[in-house]
Design an enzyme around this catalytic site. Sequence first.
Site, mmCIF file in Angstrom:
data_model
loop_
_atom_site.group_PDB
_atom_site.id
_atom_site.type_symbol
_atom_site.label_atom_id
_atom_site.label_comp_id
_atom_site.label_asym_id
_atom_site.label_seq_id
_atom_site.Cartn_x
_atom_site.Cartn_y
_atom_site.Cartn_z
ATOM 1 N N ASP A 39 36.735 38.956 26.310
ATOM 2 C CA ASP A 39 37.110 37.898 27.244
ATOM 3 C C ASP A 39 38.032 36.919 26.546
ATOM 4 O O ASP A 39 38.005 36.785 25.322
ATOM 5 C CB ASP A 39 35.858 37.177 27.776
ATOM 6 C CG ASP A 39 36.111 36.469 29.107
ATOM 7 O OD1 ASP A 39 35.717 37.026 30.147
ATOM 8 O OD2 ASP A 39 36.716 35.376 29.090
ATOM 9 N N VAL A 66 44.307 39.850 27.069
ATOM 10 C CA VAL A 66 44.840 41.206 27.302
ATOM 11 C C VAL A 66 46.356 41.230 27.451
ATOM 12 O O VAL A 66 46.963 42.311 27.423
ATOM 13 C CB VAL A 66 44.193 41.875 28.542
ATOM 14 C CG1 VAL A 66 42.711 42.125 28.306
ATOM 15 C CG2 VAL A 66 44.445 41.065 29.814
ATOM 16 N N TYR A 158 49.202 39.158 43.943
ATOM 17 C CA TYR A 158 47.954 39.807 43.556
ATOM 18 C C TYR A 158 47.941 41.254 44.052
ATOM 19 O O TYR A 158 47.614 42.179 43.302
ATOM 20 C CB TYR A 158 46.786 39.011 44.151
ATOM 21 C CG TYR A 158 45.422 39.487 43.718
ATOM 22 C CD1 TYR A 158 44.954 39.244 42.430
ATOM 23 C CD2 TYR A 158 44.597 40.179 44.606
ATOM 24 C CE1 TYR A 158 43.701 39.678 42.030
ATOM 25 C CE2 TYR A 158 43.341 40.614 44.211
ATOM 26 C CZ TYR A 158 42.894 40.359 42.929
ATOM 27 O OH TYR A 158 41.661 40.794 42.536
ATOM 28 N N LYS A 162 47.856 44.723 41.793
ATOM 29 C CA LYS A 162 46.763 45.679 41.907
ATOM 30 C C LYS A 162 47.264 47.034 42.420
ATOM 31 O O LYS A 162 46.723 48.082 42.059
ATOM 32 C CB LYS A 162 45.671 45.125 42.826
ATOM 33 C CG LYS A 162 44.956 43.902 42.246
ATOM 34 C CD LYS A 162 44.258 44.223 40.920
ATOM 35 C CE LYS A 162 43.309 43.120 40.476
ATOM 36 N NZ LYS A 162 42.572 43.469 39.243
#
Lengths: 261, 274
Positions: A39, A66, A158, A162
């Site tokens: 995280d 990340v 978003y 995705k």
Amino acid sequence: MTKGRVAGKTAIVTGAGSGIGRGIAKRFAEEGATVVVADMAQDAADETVDLISQGGGQALAVRADVTQADDVAALVATATDAFGGVDILVNNAGISFGDTLKLHELEQYAWQKIMDVNLTGVFLCCKHVLPSLMERGGGAIVNIASAAAIGMAPRAAYAASKGGVVALTRSLAFQYGEQGIRVNAICPGPVETPMSNAVRASGMYDDDGIVDLSIKRRGTPEDIANAVLFLASDEARYVTSDVIPVDGGALRLRAERFRNR
Amino acid sequence: MSTETPTRPGRLSGKTAIVTGAGTGIGRAIAEMFAREGANVVVACRTPETGEETVALIGAAGGDALFVQTDVAAEVEVRRLIEETVRAFGGVDILCNNHAVYGIEPPELFDLTEDVWDQTMDVNAKGVFLTMKHALPVMRDAGAGSIVNISSIAALVKSALPAYAASKAAVNALTKAVSAQAAEYGVRANVITPSTIETDRRSELAHTSEYKNDFIANTAAEQAAKPIVSKVLPGFGEPDDIAYAATFLASDEAAYITGVVMPVDGGTTRTRTD
């Protein structure tokens, strides 16, 4: 004795400091996996590890952004050093902050940030974990995409990020199937998490968003975690390139609730 | 016994499941796995010998099962199947439609007779309609239930078996429609679409049929030597691969999943690897 369904495996779960990621990490640990809890926030990762330890499971917290290749490389190196390799990668880290219901109002930095975390983050984690999976002679990647990728998509950045995750999932399944690496995606609908609660609290939507579902409730992190567990386990050894909605049976989105803001 | 770690309860513990076509292949694997996970299983099929054999296998493994001879295309028999299940076990929590006729049509559509078309539709599509029609009121009264229909990759690709493919596409559409209707009384309905699964029936067809389709017509060795339309993962699937997916969807672990079509096909539907 009944063995856990992912017993003896090492799993990296990104964004595992809260919400869906924490649910996945806990579920994996219950089923016997050693979990690397990654995280952005060290304290959140630590808290997930504490919860797993209290349940008798084994886990390690690693702070990692990340979007940063160095962080991701270090994450994989840490996991490999600690546990001898990686069998499962769950790309769960994601954001929607800054997205809007009208694209012309979307700031480019917000678009870029969403793409960086949701799509580039998945690329980087896969890039750095795949060699470990190949070394093991196989493995499983489960990507947390979104119902937004397959139609329930009021927010464009978003949804686009995705959608990219879904396409990446299928391409990787194709590229690495021969090496025994399976790659699948889950598309969660509305799930009760700190991130989704914050969006609702912002007043972006007119109502609670469950009227368009067959099952009239928001999902829980456990709902998503159970599906991820199935796909990550050897029970799904013949499943790859699947994109599975866990969305309460979403029907067509009623656009009027999203149009007026 | 006290030295043993207690086993966890099965994932379908305390539930009653009907599995159609459970005398052989995928259906038998599903019935056995459901029983291993703690369900009472009603084995429904037309042939008593194979159905009783599945029941015996489950019994030998310590499970509880009952054979009910059923032609799923005959409403009176389906009604009796549901009645006998309720009488024996008190309800129907899980319905898994796995039955199908497969490989009975000729390679060319212009040779397909009305009889074979009707038989395919009667068993594969109407049979699923009828079992759901009669199980749903029982599930509604209980306020819960899970339907898992085994369809086929044929419903999603350019199949060599048009009647079979059409019947399985009907199963997909029917299941999705029922998922939307039945959610309000707590019933979920999902579909699994398997690709080539190594069963006796497939093996038999591989050696006898003239289909222009490598999924069916080629033996495993032929596929390995010259994949025409291949899958992402090496090898064929096994009945247990479908059984694992069915167990997941049937269980409460999938409480938030309904109206979904889940391929278990080694990636076949998405790509040609050559």
